[in-house]
Enzyme design. Structure first.
Site, PDB file in Angstrom:
ATOM      1  N   GLY A 107       0.827  -1.201   0.000  1.00 35.92           N
ATOM      2  CA  GLY A 107       0.000   0.000   0.000  1.00 35.92           C
ATOM      3  C   GLY A 107       0.855   1.241   0.000  1.00 35.92           C
ATOM      4  O   GLY A 107       0.580   2.213  -0.707  1.00 35.92           O
ATOM      5  N   ALA A 108       1.925   1.195   0.796  1.00 39.02           N
ATOM      6  CA  ALA A 108       2.846   2.325   0.888  1.00 39.02           C
ATOM      7  C   ALA A 108       4.100   1.839   1.610  1.00 39.02           C
ATOM      8  O   ALA A 108       4.134   0.726   2.144  1.00 39.02           O
ATOM      9  CB  ALA A 108       2.215   3.498   1.636  1.00 39.02           C
ATOM     10  N   MET A 109       5.129   2.693   1.636  1.00 40.32           N
ATOM     11  CA  MET A 109       6.380   2.353   2.314  1.00 40.32           C
ATOM     12  C   MET A 109       6.908   3.581   3.023  1.00 40.32           C
ATOM     13  O   MET A 109       6.991   4.667   2.451  1.00 40.32           O
ATOM     14  CB  MET A 109       7.415   1.837   1.308  1.00 40.32           C
ATOM     15  CG  MET A 109       8.769   1.508   1.918  1.00 40.32           C
ATOM     16  SD  MET A 109       8.652   0.159   3.127  1.00 40.32           S
ATOM     17  CE  MET A 109      10.157   0.440   4.064  1.00 40.32           C
ATOM     18  N   ASN A 167       9.603   5.115   3.877  1.00 42.03           N
ATOM     19  CA  ASN A 167      10.943   5.658   3.741  1.00 42.03           C
ATOM     20  C   ASN A 167      11.020   7.030   4.425  1.00 42.03           C
ATOM     21  O   ASN A 167      10.183   7.895   4.168  1.00 42.03           O
ATOM     22  CB  ASN A 167      11.298   5.841   2.263  1.00 42.03           C
ATOM     23  CG  ASN A 167      10.990   4.610   1.442  1.00 42.03           C
ATOM     24  OD1 ASN A 167      11.485   3.537   1.707  1.00 42.03           O
ATOM     25  ND2 ASN A 167      10.150   4.779   0.423  1.00 42.03           N
ATOM     26  N   HIS A 182      -0.818   6.138   8.803  1.00 39.40           N
ATOM     27  CA  HIS A 182      -0.018   4.948   9.128  1.00 39.40           C
ATOM     28  C   HIS A 182       1.454   5.186   8.797  1.00 39.40           C
ATOM     29  O   HIS A 182       2.342   4.954   9.637  1.00 39.40           O
ATOM     30  CB  HIS A 182      -0.587   3.778   8.327  1.00 39.40           C
ATOM     31  CG  HIS A 182       0.158   2.489   8.430  1.00 39.40           C
ATOM     32  ND1 HIS A 182      -0.400   1.344   8.947  1.00 39.40           N
ATOM     33  CD2 HIS A 182       1.424   2.125   8.051  1.00 39.40           C
ATOM     34  CE1 HIS A 182       0.475   0.366   8.899  1.00 39.40           C
ATOM     35  NE2 HIS A 182       1.593   0.814   8.342  1.00 39.40           N
ATOM     36  N   GLU A 183       1.707   5.647   7.577  1.00 38.06           N
ATOM     37  CA  GLU A 183       3.109   5.829   7.170  1.00 38.06           C
ATOM     38  C   GLU A 183       3.770   6.941   7.960  1.00 38.06           C
ATOM     39  O   GLU A 183       4.964   6.858   8.276  1.00 38.06           O
ATOM     40  CB  GLU A 183       3.181   6.116   5.667  1.00 38.06           C
ATOM     41  CG  GLU A 183       2.590   5.023   4.785  1.00 38.06           C
ATOM     42  CD  GLU A 183       3.148   3.645   5.078  1.00 38.06           C
ATOM     43  OE1 GLU A 183       4.362   3.537   5.337  1.00 38.06           O
ATOM     44  OE2 GLU A 183       2.377   2.672   5.048  1.00 38.06           O
ATOM     45  N   HIS A 214       5.093   5.784  11.200  1.00 38.06           N
ATOM     46  CA  HIS A 214       6.361   5.066  11.056  1.00 38.06           C
ATOM     47  C   HIS A 214       7.575   5.993  11.170  1.00 38.06           C
ATOM     48  O   HIS A 214       8.684   5.517  11.440  1.00 38.06           O
ATOM     49  CB  HIS A 214       6.435   4.379   9.698  1.00 38.06           C
ATOM     50  CG  HIS A 214       5.809   3.029   9.639  1.00 38.06           C
ATOM     51  ND1 HIS A 214       6.090   2.041  10.546  1.00 38.06           N
ATOM     52  CD2 HIS A 214       4.927   2.481   8.752  1.00 38.06           C
ATOM     53  CE1 HIS A 214       5.415   0.941  10.222  1.00 38.06           C
ATOM     54  NE2 HIS A 214       4.692   1.191   9.151  1.00 38.06           N
TER      55      HIS A 214
END
Length: 831
Positions: free
Chosen positions: A256-258, A260, A290-291, A294
């Site tokens: 869905g996404a990362m 970085n 969510h990302e 992180h």
């Protein structure tokens, strides 16, 4: 490619302190490879041997402390460094590296609309070595200093702010210490929109052909980003730790996404070319949150080894839903979590492949990759939600902030996290962690309602399982005044399970609901009188999250063989026409179609189920004719297309370019109609080609591949099969085209035509997984599996493959899960 074991990683971490990666990438050398030159400065703590990972197309040169090494000593993906002495070292590696078409390493994509090319990296969990030489494990953090040569007219994005130096040369600001899997670059002629917030540069980026669609949503995207950013700064003491915040929507992205640092990459389906219901906008907002979570939990503080994936994903999953609910217009996120994500966790926890949220050991990177699943995300987030209910949010956040302060720019373990929580509470969080994070399975809570001598009732909760739970119990009475089956909440009781004594509840309610509010992770059942109320009055419950808990309980009962699949369909037919929550309508229709109709009912029962679903969708379409709920109407139109047993109605929609009363058929709906018509044999190759000329985009290419594979024609099936499994390397489908072809191929309506491919699947899937790597192996197991073939022979063939076929780990895990689902479907059919 050799996988890294936990023991090897621990040995290397004890030996090395990695200081800096200086990386030069040249992206101007052709369509197949790029140049990668890496300088790694590091210290060894003792005299020893070690190795660095790299997977080159061609190794040009290697020097260690100024002395050349033989490039031919590369062993698979490992370059051995012999006879290192304690002290400082410098390793230089010059190599040509391959571009990827599978979403791993440096992915290369050419947009069919305008011919422009885009590149981006996806390095989790051990694919940094596909781009540059690296000590590729999460606890060897270092500073990354990146420069890139790119074609003129391109923009280069990276973890740090990038500067164009002229002549296609770009320099990124050095990062703080981060893990190798978090290094990132994205290059191409991006359409970029920039802003500033709290003194920090923000950016949104997409392909130029998607620019009008990004611009349409730019205010919403920045609004969500700013709101979440501000909310996290209210929750967390540590400020955002990087120099910028770019969000790039990239093509053919596997996840869905990362996360970085400073450059989050998203699948560019989140840039909507067509109309979407608000549930999808909410999902996008949750992914953004969510990302961003992180950036603290995953990037600032990173897991030491992959057995603590949950420390990244469970935390971000919980924070994504909670922060969206608190800070954005999407206030009902937990309803969507309950109907979609939580079901993912429950399903995963019933399979043989289940594992603890925090497993004791994960032996190697191949094993770790398999744990990015419903356990690490949905179950882990559910456990954290229960932890917050038990501790209180104040103590939970205090423990989190202690954790950040102790381990910022470093690595941490489950033990470190629990120790940090323990500083903020008198409760025994270590025992909680043992019960919730080190065990598998789903507890089952069943109410027992007993009448006392005085005519009042008590509740005892029968608890099958080992965990303690803090739950709410909803007591609902019929609203006798309205005559429409509405229920009113009498009281919501807080209850700890196991109970010390039965709980008095006064007069018997019409419905007693365990886990009202969905604060714990457990299956629930109903007493007989409550189930009768559910059957007649489910839609009359006042709160959508309450209704979501009930629908989940019905879903679980079907999967466990305790409720007939036809009874679930009957409940959907009776209550969805009155449902107002889009997430519930979407989830119930999806389960009713994909699981109940296509898997749990016998083939001879399927036509009647399709009629039921079509009638239900028609009711929803009629209900929304006034235009007040376009999202609900769109959900109903989509599902009506998917379950159409006859082509006439949807063919007329396609010819007219609109559903009567709306919506007009945008590209998504046109391809959806065409795909269903292909299944029904009501279109041909000429119609697919004409639609592709109308929509030549990447999404159009995928739509055409899906439609061609769905045609009920022997030649079309043979071509689709060869495209998926018969490639010669250069002709291989990209990851997205592989998935699209697989999605079109297997159709329950075409069982006779497809029967010959069921035994072929296992041999060919094993071969393609071994040849093309984990991403395609996973796709072959997830999308290309013959899920429609619910019979004992198909189960036997799959079990033989697992026993004798030697599938790669990613495929083995998918097959094991699919076969368990197939066996469950057989049990449900047999009653």
């Amino acid at each position: 490619m050799s996988v890294l074991t936990r023991d090897e990683a621990q040995t290397r971490a004890q030996l090395l302190d990695v200081h800096r990666y200086t990386i030069e990438l040249d992206l101007t050398t052709g369509d197949e490879t790029f140049e990668s030159r890496t300088v790694i400065t590091f210290t060894t703590r003792a005299d020893a041997d070690t190795f660095v990972e790299i997977k080159p197309a061609q190794m040009r040169s290697v020097t260690l402390d100024g002395h050349p090494l033989d490039p031919e000593t590369l062993d698979d993906n490992r370059l051995h460094l012999k006879d290192l002495t304690a002290g400082e070292h410098e390793l230089r590696v010059d190599a040509a590296m391959c571009y990827s078409r599978t979403g791993e390493g440096m992915h290369r994509f050419t947009d069919p609309v305008d011919g422009e090319t885009y590149l981006y990296t996806q390095l989790c969990m051990d694919d940094a070595q596909r781009v540059f030489a690296a000590f590729d494990q999460p606890d060897l953090k270092a500073v990354f200093d990146l420069s890139v040569k790119a074609p003129e007219g391109w923009t280069v994005l990276a973890n740090g702010i990038t500067e164009h130096l002229g002549d296609g040369r770009w320099q990124a600001a050095p990062t703080p210490r981060i893990s190798t899997y978090l290094a990132a670059v994205a290059a191409g002629p991006w359409h970029s929109v920039r802003a500033e917030h709290r003194g920090l540069p923000f950016g949104l980026h997409c392909r130029r052909s998607l620019a009008p669609y990004l611009d349409t949503d730019i205010d919403e995207l920045f609004e969500v980003t700013r709101a979440c950013f501000d909310r996290y700064h209210e929750k967390f003491d540590e400020p955002y730790p990087f120099d910028s915040y770019d969000q790039a929507f990239v093509p053919e992205f596997n996840a869905g996404a990362m996360e970085n640092p400073g450059l989050v990459t998203f699948r560019d389906e989140f840039v909507y070319r067509s109309a979407v219901p608000d549930t999808e906008r909410q999902t996008r907002a949750v992914v953004i949150a969510h990302e961003m979570a992180h950036m603290w939990f995953g990037d600032l503080v990173t897991l030491r080894w992959w057995d603590d994936i949950w420390l990244n994903e469970s935390f971000a999953e919980y924070m994504g839903y909670q922060t969206c609910a608190e800070a954005t217009r999407f206030t009902d996120t937990w309803t969507d979590f309950g109907t979609a994500r939580k079901a993912w966790g429950y399903d995963a926890d019933h399979r043989p492949s289940t594992h603890p949220v925090a497993p004791e050991t994960v032996d190697d990177t191949a094993s770790a990759m398999l744990n990015f699943d419903g356990i690490s995300y949905a179950k882990g987030a559910s456990a954290l939600r229960q932890l917050v209910a038990w501790l209180g949010e104040k103590d939970f956040l205090a423990g989190i902030n202690t954790h950040f302060a102790r381990h910022k720019f470093g690595n941490a373990t489950l033990a470190d996290f629990i120790d940090s929580l323990a500083t903020a509470t008198e409760r025994d969080v270590h025992a909680w962690a043992d019960a919730w994070l080190r065990t598998t399975g789903v507890d089952l809570l069943t109410p027992a309602v007993t009448r006392g001598d005085n005519g009042t009732y008590t509740l005892a909760v029968d608890h099958a399982g080992s965990r303690t739970h803090r739950i709410a119990v909803g007591l609902y009475d019929q609203d006798l005044g309205d005559g429409e089956g509405h229920l009113t909440l009498r009281e919501r009781l807080d209850l700890d399970v196991p109970q010390a004594t039965p709980q008095p509840i006064g007069k018997r309610p019409a419905l007693l609901l365990l886990n009202d509010g969905d604060l714990t992770y457990a299956k629930v059942r109903f007493d007989a009188e409550s189930f009768e109320t559910v059957r007649t009055s489910l839609a009359g419950l006042p709160d959508p999250l309450t209704r979501a808990v009930v629908w989940n309980a019905l879903r679980d009962a079907v999967r466990d063989g305790e409720l007939a699949a036809t009874a679930y369909l009957a409940a959907a037919r009776a209550h969805l026409p009155r449902e107002t929550e889009l997430a519930i309508v979407q989830a119930v229709l999806a389960f009713a179609a994909a699981q109940v109709t296509d898997c749990y009912l016998a083939p001879e029962e399927r036509p009647a189920a399709l009629v039921t679903l079509s009638a239900l969708c028609r009711d929803l379409i009629r209900r929304t004719e006034d235009g007040d709920n376009p999202g609900l109407r769109l959900i109903a139109v989509r599902r009506f297309i998917d379950v159409a047993a006859h082509p006439d109605t949807i063919a007329a929609w396609l010819a007219d370019g609109t559903v009567p009363g709306g919506p007009e058929l945008d590209p998504d709906l046109r391809w959806r109609v065409l795909g269903r018509l292909a299944v029904l044999g009501a279109v041909d190759e000429a119609a697919i080609t004409a639609e592709l000329e109308r929509d030549p985009s990447a999404t159009g290419q995928e739509g055409a591949a899906r439609c061609r594979a769905a045609l009920p024609d022997e030649d079309a099936k043979a071509k689709a099969w060869d495209a998926m499994f018969g490639g010669d390397g250069r002709a291989d489908l990209s990851n997205y085209l592989f998935i699209a072809t697989a999605q079109g191929f297997w159709q329950p309506e075409q069982a006779d035509l497809l029967r010959q491919y069921v035994p072929r699947y296992y041999k060919d899937a094993v071969a393609v997984g071994a040849r093309r790597g984990p991403a395609i192996a996973d796709a072959a197991g997830r999308y290309a599996f013959p899920a429609y073939a619910v019979d004992a022979d198909a189960l036997r063939l799959g079990e033989e493959c697992l026993r004798d076929g030697e599938p790669v780990p990613a495929l083995r895990r998918r097959l094991a899960d699919q076969l368990d689902d197939l066996a469950r479907a057989l049990r449900v059919r047999e009653g």
